[in-house]
Design an enzyme around this catalytic site. Sequence first.
Site: not given
Length: 358
Positions: A144, A168, A172
């Site tokens: 992302s 989050y 990643k």
Amino acid sequence: MDEGTRIGSYSRAQHDGGRSMRILVTGGAGYIGSHTCLELLGAGYEVVVVDNLCNSKEESLRRVQELAGRNLEFYKVDLLDKQALHAVFESSPVNAVIHFAGLKAVGESVTDPLRYYHNNVTGALVLCEIMGRHKVKNLVFSSSATVYGDPSEVPIKEDFPLFATNPYGRSKLIIEEILQDLHRADETWNVSLLRYFNPVGAHPSGRIGEDPNGIPNNLLPYITQVAIGRLPELFVFGDDYPTRDGTGVRDYVHVVDLAVGHIRALENIISGPGVVTYNLGTGQGYSVLEMIAAFEKASGKRVPYKIVARRPGDIASCYADPSKAEDELAWSAHRGIDKMTAHAWHWQHDNPNGYGEP
Ligand code: NAD
Ligand code: UD1
């Protein structure tokens, strides 16, 4: 014909003297996964989906098969269940994996970090272990643009500093690093790290799209739910950013363009590049007010909104320099905000409750 809707161009998916390539798609029932499964089937790949349906419904896959006119294999399996995943690899051998499965709500990751690290990081570890055991070493991973944190300038290039602002994003970043280490230890691994900007829109048929649980966090699903009457008004988070009109600027990318990007990445890793990283965005930023105006034009619906305080953790401006993907993958996003907003509305209008009960 629209590249994203073409069905039946089988040539690219052939290898080994004409045997069709089989691709495992984790999280294939979800938003981006379902659109990618459709593109894979359309390009002639055999598709095997693993999803525990924690944030999706099997109905998405039923519609993917209906649109493609071809079947895929589906296993309702949790990636954390090593034995069950091993059994899928045993009964359905594959050539490569596209790994979408993960939890993605930023706010939830802040209040429940262990669940996010366990699901996302452990899920990736289990997947890689089972892939290695079955000598499947080609992987496309959903990363992302959040890994760039608050960039010091835009447009963002792949070699910009990386920084996580929430669990989050950190999950990643950790997975990206694990995959780099895996390749350092065994150079036969080929990994494409795809850093998506802001995926929006839906398939032009209006049959598959984004079906968020509860009140949406992201802008476009919130707008479409206001337009359909599920929510009374949109809250615009801040109009005092240093941008054209004071509202946040983002690089919205049509989900079908994104899905096509995965096919390009897959074709590229088969050529053995090692670990490669690409921004998947349009290179063009739009403000919140510009998105509202584009949506109103595309849908003919008015979107009442109110300016409120900034959302904590938001940044002013974020958009990609997508030239690396253009040069190396021959990929670029063709669908502009007119199509992104029109297709998002088509999906919402035809499926006011998403894949749920009418
Ligand atoms: P989604 O929630 O619609 O899809 C994810 C899918 O993974 C769901 O179907 C869910 O049921 C499944 N899943 C989650 N944990 C699992 C597990 N342990 N085992 C098996 N299945 C599991 O999300 P999406 O928008 O399609 O995103 C796909 C990927 O792209 C995610 O990894 C996400 O972090 C990443 N991403 C998304 C965005 C975005 O804005 N949508 C932006 C950047 C990156
Ligand atoms: C969010 C996530 C990010 C993720 C990205 C793509 C946060 C803090 N970040 O980013 O990690 O990679 O989605 O899925 O959640 N906006 C409003 N009103 C709303 C919703 C959004 O004004 O109700 C504004 C935001 O302030 C922002 C823009 O719209 O300027 C886009 O927001 P959103 O869709 O949530 O995406 P990101 O903030 O880019």
